[in-house]
Design a protein around this motif. Sequence first.
Motif, PDB file in Angstrom:
ATOM      1  N   SER A 160      -4.633  -1.615  -7.564  1.00  0.00           N
ATOM      2  CA  SER A 160      -4.665  -2.765  -6.660  1.00  0.00           C
ATOM      3  C   SER A 160      -3.844  -3.895  -7.263  1.00  0.00           C
ATOM      4  CB  SER A 160      -6.094  -3.226  -6.392  1.00  0.00           C
ATOM      5  OG  SER A 160      -6.721  -3.666  -7.575  1.00  0.00           O
ATOM      6  N   LEU A 161      -3.377  -4.794  -6.400  1.00  0.00           N
ATOM      7  CA  LEU A 161      -2.577  -5.933  -6.836  1.00  0.00           C
ATOM      8  C   LEU A 161      -2.810  -7.085  -5.862  1.00  0.00           C
ATOM      9  CD1 LEU A 161       0.995  -5.943  -8.213  1.00  0.00           C
ATOM     10  CD2 LEU A 161       0.450  -7.468  -6.312  1.00  0.00           C
ATOM     11  N   ARG A 162      -3.040  -8.281  -6.412  1.00  0.00           N
ATOM     12  CA  ARG A 162      -3.187  -9.466  -5.581  1.00  0.00           C
ATOM     13  C   ARG A 162      -1.888 -10.271  -5.639  1.00  0.00           C
ATOM     14  NH1 ARG A 162      -7.852 -11.381  -3.665  1.00  0.00           N
ATOM     15  NH2 ARG A 162      -9.066 -10.383  -5.308  1.00  0.00           N
ATOM     16  N   LEU A 163      -1.302 -10.514  -4.481  1.00  0.00           N
ATOM     17  CA  LEU A 163      -0.081 -11.285  -4.401  1.00  0.00           C
ATOM     18  C   LEU A 163      -0.366 -12.774  -4.607  1.00  0.00           C
ATOM     19  CD1 LEU A 163       1.515  -9.488  -1.325  1.00  0.00           C
ATOM     20  CD2 LEU A 163       2.190  -9.243  -3.726  1.00  0.00           C
ATOM     21  N   ASP A 164       0.663 -13.530  -4.910  1.00  0.00           N
ATOM     22  CA  ASP A 164       0.506 -14.966  -5.138  1.00  0.00           C
ATOM     23  C   ASP A 164      -0.066 -15.678  -3.924  1.00  0.00           C
ATOM     24  OD1 ASP A 164       1.451 -14.731  -7.704  1.00  0.00           O
ATOM     25  OD2 ASP A 164       3.493 -15.393  -7.224  1.00  0.00           O
ATOM     26  N   ASP A 165       0.163 -15.132  -2.725  1.00  0.00           N
ATOM     27  CA  ASP A 165      -0.362 -15.766  -1.515  1.00  0.00           C
ATOM     28  C   ASP A 165      -1.811 -15.377  -1.237  1.00  0.00           C
ATOM     29  OD1 ASP A 165      -0.218 -13.163  -0.479  1.00  0.00           O
ATOM     30  OD2 ASP A 165       1.580 -13.564   0.704  1.00  0.00           O
ATOM     31  N   GLY A 166      -2.406 -14.584  -2.142  1.00  0.00           N
ATOM     32  CA  GLY A 166      -3.808 -14.218  -2.018  1.00  0.00           C
ATOM     33  C   GLY A 166      -4.071 -12.878  -1.372  1.00  0.00           C
ATOM     34  N   ARG A 167      -3.083 -12.273  -0.737  1.00  0.00           N
ATOM     35  CA  ARG A 167      -3.302 -10.970  -0.120  1.00  0.00           C
ATOM     36  C   ARG A 167      -3.573  -9.913  -1.189  1.00  0.00           C
ATOM     37  NH1 ARG A 167       1.795 -10.231   3.791  1.00  0.00           N
ATOM     38  NH2 ARG A 167       2.804 -11.201   1.978  1.00  0.00           N
ATOM     39  N   LEU A 168      -4.554  -9.075  -0.936  1.00  0.00           N
ATOM     40  CA  LEU A 168      -4.947  -8.021  -1.863  1.00  0.00           C
ATOM     41  C   LEU A 168      -4.478  -6.678  -1.316  1.00  0.00           C
ATOM     42  CD1 LEU A 168      -6.607  -7.189  -4.414  1.00  0.00           C
ATOM     43  CD2 LEU A 168      -8.591  -6.972  -2.879  1.00  0.00           C
ATOM     44  N   ILE A 169      -3.671  -5.961  -2.090  1.00  0.00           N
ATOM     45  CA  ILE A 169      -3.176  -4.628  -1.720  1.00  0.00           C
ATOM     46  C   ILE A 169      -3.953  -3.609  -2.539  1.00  0.00           C
ATOM     47  CG2 ILE A 169      -1.131  -3.248  -1.278  1.00  0.00           C
ATOM     48  CD1 ILE A 169      -0.984  -6.145  -0.170  1.00  0.00           C
ATOM     49  N   VAL A 170      -4.564  -2.631  -1.878  1.00  0.00           N
ATOM     50  CA  VAL A 170      -5.445  -1.676  -2.560  1.00  0.00           C
ATOM     51  C   VAL A 170      -5.075  -0.255  -2.183  1.00  0.00           C
ATOM     52  CG1 VAL A 170      -7.827  -0.914  -2.943  1.00  0.00           C
ATOM     53  CG2 VAL A 170      -7.334  -3.352  -2.525  1.00  0.00           C
ATOM     54  N   ASN A 171      -4.797   0.563  -3.194  1.00  0.00           N
ATOM     55  CA  ASN A 171      -4.662   2.010  -3.029  1.00  0.00           C
ATOM     56  C   ASN A 171      -5.879   2.649  -3.696  1.00  0.00           C
ATOM     57  OD1 ASN A 171      -3.989   4.786  -3.245  1.00  0.00           O
ATOM     58  ND2 ASN A 171      -1.807   4.308  -3.223  1.00  0.00           N
ATOM     59  N   PRO A 172      -6.715   3.384  -2.944  1.00  0.00           N
ATOM     60  CA  PRO A 172      -7.916   3.972  -3.533  1.00  0.00           C
ATOM     61  C   PRO A 172      -7.652   5.221  -4.360  1.00  0.00           C
ATOM     62  CG  PRO A 172      -7.734   4.667  -1.262  1.00  0.00           C
ATOM     63  CD  PRO A 172      -6.605   3.686  -1.506  1.00  0.00           C
ATOM     64  N   GLY A 173      -6.396   5.667  -4.408  1.00  0.00           N
ATOM     65  CA  GLY A 173      -6.115   6.958  -5.011  1.00  0.00           C
ATOM     66  C   GLY A 173      -6.437   8.073  -4.032  1.00  0.00           C
ATOM     67  N   SER A 174      -6.432   9.287  -4.517  1.00  0.00           N
ATOM     68  CA  SER A 174      -6.612  10.457  -3.670  1.00  0.00           C
ATOM     69  C   SER A 174      -7.995  11.068  -3.859  1.00  0.00           C
ATOM     70  CB  SER A 174      -5.555  11.505  -4.006  1.00  0.00           C
ATOM     71  OG  SER A 174      -5.819  12.725  -3.341  1.00  0.00           O
ATOM     72  N   VAL A 175      -8.649  11.352  -2.742  1.00  0.00           N
ATOM     73  CA  VAL A 175      -9.880  12.143  -2.813  1.00  0.00           C
ATOM     74  C   VAL A 175      -9.569  13.544  -3.332  1.00  0.00           C
ATOM     75  CG1 VAL A 175     -11.695  13.238  -1.432  1.00  0.00           C
ATOM     76  CG2 VAL A 175     -11.052  10.860  -0.983  1.00  0.00           C
ATOM     77  N   GLY A 176      -8.476  14.147  -2.852  1.00  0.00           N
ATOM     78  CA  GLY A 176      -8.333  15.584  -2.991  1.00  0.00           C
ATOM     79  C   GLY A 176      -7.352  16.140  -3.979  1.00  0.00           C
ATOM     80  N   LEU A 177      -6.408  15.343  -4.510  1.00  0.00           N
ATOM     81  CA  LEU A 177      -5.363  15.914  -5.370  1.00  0.00           C
ATOM     82  C   LEU A 177      -4.909  14.862  -6.369  1.00  0.00           C
ATOM     83  CD1 LEU A 177      -3.525  18.387  -5.926  1.00  0.00           C
ATOM     84  CD2 LEU A 177      -1.857  17.356  -4.361  1.00  0.00           C
ATOM     85  N   GLN A 178      -5.092  15.136  -7.664  1.00  0.00           N
ATOM     86  CA  GLN A 178      -4.858  14.126  -8.701  1.00  0.00           C
ATOM     87  C   GLN A 178      -3.531  14.280  -9.433  1.00  0.00           C
ATOM     88  OE1 GLN A 178      -6.882  11.687  -8.436  1.00  0.00           O
ATOM     89  NE2 GLN A 178      -8.080  12.905  -7.003  1.00  0.00           N
TER      90      GLN A 178
END
Length: 245
Positions: A160-178
């Motif tokens: 995850s990464l929070r931009l300077d404008d406050g927006r939060l970008i989230v990748n949960p990763g993969s349930v099925g393939l690592q």
Amino acid sequence: MRIAVLSDIHGNLAALDAVLADIRRRGADRIVDLGDLLSGPLQVSETADRLIALALPTIAGNHERQVLNDAFERMGESDRHAVAQIRPDQRDWLRSLPPTLRLNDDVLMVHGTPRSDLECFLETIDAHGMRAATPAEVGERAGAADARVILCGHTHVPRSLRLDDGRLIVNPGSVGLQAYSDERPHPHKVENGSPQARYAIVERGGDGDWNAHQFAVDYDWNAAAALALRNGRPDWARALATGYV
């Protein structure tokens, strides 16, 4: 509000069931799914039935688009396996899934980025392989999307990464393939380094701020690897059992 975020299940029913059990234990107000649901050498039809019954807010990933629209001879092995397994009613369900979804005023669901289901959001792929994207790169990909939280998948990397404008970008990763390797747009590989299923919970606090929490869940990955091997995919078998290519 607590939202559990799933992505990139890729037909791994055992991993999906383990993640759902973990979510029930931790508690969540909603569960959402960011696509790439079925493609792979595992339990395609069974996974579709489980997801249809759950009726989660779900978007299509690039693999849904490819399974529905690409010529069979142009498909990769994972999509060809999915095409051979899904029933007409399951295909109709895939066709009903939108490419993006606004869950509420705060939360936007995308598979890759708001503009493409193939574009990486929090990673950059270049001639040297794959690396974490810079905040400037992530901000450019977010564009004018006015959501406070943008949920993305596609790369299988929990981050995850929070931009300077406050927006939060989230990748949960993969349930099925690592782990996996790919040749497009440049040769690269993803290796999460362990076989646990991944998902995330995003939570809005009393002050209105959103935060992300990443989770890794045990399941019987050796059985999943054995199934992949029986279906002719030793590459998947190693990835499933180890988290490495």
